[in-house]
Write a protein that holds these residues in place. Sequence first.
Motif, PDB file in Angstrom:
ATOM      1  N   PRO A  27     -44.863 -59.866 -34.009  1.00 56.60           N
ATOM      2  CA  PRO A  27     -43.527 -60.096 -33.257  1.00 56.60           C
ATOM      3  C   PRO A  27     -44.253 -60.477 -32.015  1.00 56.60           C
ATOM      4  O   PRO A  27     -44.934 -60.119 -31.102  1.00 56.60           O
ATOM      5  N   HIS A  28     -43.392 -61.503 -31.486  1.00 55.02           N
ATOM      6  CA  HIS A  28     -43.210 -62.246 -30.183  1.00 55.02           C
ATOM      7  C   HIS A  28     -42.323 -61.591 -29.176  1.00 55.02           C
ATOM      8  O   HIS A  28     -41.205 -61.464 -29.850  1.00 55.02           O
ATOM      9  N   LEU A  29     -42.570 -61.563 -27.948  1.00 61.84           N
ATOM     10  CA  LEU A  29     -41.440 -60.998 -26.997  1.00 61.84           C
ATOM     11  C   LEU A  29     -41.361 -62.193 -26.283  1.00 61.84           C
ATOM     12  O   LEU A  29     -42.140 -62.742 -25.570  1.00 61.84           O
TER      13      LEU A  29
ATOM     14  N   GLU B  54     -41.065 -44.447 -28.090  1.00 65.24           N
ATOM     15  CA  GLU B  54     -41.386 -43.034 -27.613  1.00 65.24           C
ATOM     16  C   GLU B  54     -42.492 -42.275 -28.421  1.00 65.24           C
ATOM     17  O   GLU B  54     -43.112 -41.333 -27.493  1.00 65.24           O
ATOM     18  N   GLU B  55     -43.047 -42.755 -29.260  1.00 61.26           N
ATOM     19  CA  GLU B  55     -44.220 -41.954 -30.209  1.00 61.26           C
ATOM     20  C   GLU B  55     -45.219 -42.916 -30.421  1.00 61.26           C
ATOM     21  O   GLU B  55     -46.547 -42.138 -30.761  1.00 61.26           O
ATOM     22  N   ARG B  56     -45.204 -44.118 -30.188  1.00 63.72           N
ATOM     23  CA  ARG B  56     -46.424 -45.075 -30.357  1.00 63.72           C
ATOM     24  C   ARG B  56     -46.739 -45.765 -29.204  1.00 63.72           C
ATOM     25  O   ARG B  56     -46.203 -45.889 -28.260  1.00 63.72           O
ATOM     26  N   VAL B  57     -48.201 -45.945 -29.288  1.00 58.95           N
ATOM     27  CA  VAL B  57     -48.913 -46.818 -28.216  1.00 58.95           C
ATOM     28  C   VAL B  57     -48.103 -48.258 -28.315  1.00 58.95           C
ATOM     29  O   VAL B  57     -48.098 -48.894 -29.271  1.00 58.95           O
ATOM     30  N   VAL B  58     -47.712 -49.070 -27.185  1.00 57.85           N
ATOM     31  CA  VAL B  58     -47.356 -50.389 -27.174  1.00 57.85           C
ATOM     32  C   VAL B  58     -48.631 -51.243 -26.840  1.00 57.85           C
ATOM     33  O   VAL B  58     -49.073 -51.214 -25.847  1.00 57.85           O
ATOM     34  N   VAL B  59     -48.803 -52.024 -27.579  1.00 57.86           N
ATOM     35  CA  VAL B  59     -50.091 -52.924 -27.534  1.00 57.86           C
ATOM     36  C   VAL B  59     -49.511 -54.265 -27.362  1.00 57.86           C
ATOM     37  O   VAL B  59     -48.974 -54.791 -28.219  1.00 57.86           O
ATOM     38  N   ILE B  60     -49.761 -54.774 -26.102  1.00 53.62           N
ATOM     39  CA  ILE B  60     -49.329 -56.156 -25.942  1.00 53.62           C
ATOM     40  C   ILE B  60     -50.381 -57.027 -25.751  1.00 53.62           C
ATOM     41  O   ILE B  60     -51.331 -56.875 -24.708  1.00 53.62           O
TER      42      ILE B  60
ATOM     43  N   PHE C 211     -49.294 -45.117 -35.311  1.00 49.23           N
ATOM     44  CA  PHE C 211     -49.509 -44.774 -33.734  1.00 49.23           C
ATOM     45  C   PHE C 211     -49.420 -45.769 -32.646  1.00 49.23           C
ATOM     46  O   PHE C 211     -49.819 -45.452 -31.615  1.00 49.23           O
ATOM     47  N   ALA C 212     -49.506 -47.128 -33.234  1.00 47.62           N
ATOM     48  CA  ALA C 212     -49.517 -48.317 -32.370  1.00 47.62           C
ATOM     49  C   ALA C 212     -48.344 -49.249 -32.816  1.00 47.62           C
ATOM     50  O   ALA C 212     -48.245 -49.396 -34.243  1.00 47.62           O
ATOM     51  N   VAL C 213     -47.787 -49.870 -32.125  1.00 44.25           N
ATOM     52  CA  VAL C 213     -46.981 -51.130 -32.426  1.00 44.25           C
ATOM     53  C   VAL C 213     -47.640 -52.250 -31.444  1.00 44.25           C
ATOM     54  O   VAL C 213     -47.854 -52.167 -30.187  1.00 44.25           O
ATOM     55  N   ILE C 214     -47.768 -53.444 -32.338  1.00 42.59           N
ATOM     56  CA  ILE C 214     -48.422 -54.622 -31.438  1.00 42.59           C
ATOM     57  C   ILE C 214     -47.316 -55.820 -31.250  1.00 42.59           C
ATOM     58  O   ILE C 214     -46.505 -56.195 -32.223  1.00 42.59           O
ATOM     59  N   TYR C 215     -47.586 -56.350 -29.974  1.00 44.78           N
ATOM     60  CA  TYR C 215     -46.523 -57.468 -29.670  1.00 44.78           C
ATOM     61  C   TYR C 215     -47.483 -58.644 -29.064  1.00 44.78           C
ATOM     62  O   TYR C 215     -48.349 -58.253 -28.377  1.00 44.78           O
ATOM     63  N   LEU C 216     -46.938 -59.566 -29.090  1.00 40.90           N
ATOM     64  CA  LEU C 216     -47.551 -60.935 -28.491  1.00 40.90           C
ATOM     65  C   LEU C 216     -46.605 -61.621 -27.323  1.00 40.90           C
ATOM     66  O   LEU C 216     -45.447 -61.523 -27.694  1.00 40.90           O
ATOM     67  N   VAL C 217     -47.200 -61.862 -26.220  1.00 37.85           N
ATOM     68  CA  VAL C 217     -46.448 -62.594 -25.195  1.00 37.85           C
ATOM     69  C   VAL C 217     -47.139 -63.688 -24.685  1.00 37.85           C
ATOM     70  O   VAL C 217     -48.315 -63.710 -24.261  1.00 37.85           O
ATOM     71  N   ASP C 218     -46.517 -64.901 -24.791  1.00 38.51           N
ATOM     72  CA  ASP C 218     -47.054 -66.101 -24.144  1.00 38.51           C
ATOM     73  C   ASP C 218     -46.650 -66.123 -22.534  1.00 38.51           C
ATOM     74  O   ASP C 218     -45.432 -66.143 -22.313  1.00 38.51           O
ATOM     75  N   ILE C 219     -47.701 -66.236 -21.836  1.00 36.98           N
ATOM     76  CA  ILE C 219     -47.707 -66.106 -20.516  1.00 36.98           C
ATOM     77  C   ILE C 219     -46.903 -67.289 -19.708  1.00 36.98           C
ATOM     78  O   ILE C 219     -46.761 -67.358 -18.570  1.00 36.98           O
TER      79      ILE C 219
END
Length: 148
Positions: A6-8, A22-28, A55-63
């Motif tokens: 998923p992209h933000l 609330e429960e997992r690490v957010v990895v961006i 335990f983690a959710v991963i997102y991508l962000v284009d700067i």
Amino acid sequence: MSYVLPHLHSGWHVDQAILREEERVVVIRFGRDADDQCMRQDEALLKIAEKVKNFAVIYLVDIDEVSDFNKMYELYDRNTIMFFFRNKHMMMDLGTGNNNKINWVLEDKQELIDIIETVYKGAKKGKGLTTQPNTDISWDEESSDRLP
């Protein structure tokens, strides 16, 4: 560029992703989607996403698309991975001197999993700074004293 992860697409979306989990690490992964380093990193993140989903959710962000955090997080590198837990930036001491982020391509799947799991375990214990996996030293967030 990974089309599966998923992209933000706005600062608001980044904030919501960090706030609502609330429960997992957010990895961006911050970077430029078309950059070859980001593409390599995205592939590695995609390969571990299923293994870390508990335990983690991963997102991508284009700067370039979302520049809201570029100055705040000093996103000047081609590829940056940052960790958040319960709306708090989590830091990781990997022995590089930069505890705020990983700013190189980390393609070793097991190493990525180990780092994310270490951040998660430290975050669950209330630590704001964790150390690299397989070390005996961690830092107490409150006093910055070494703990065995």
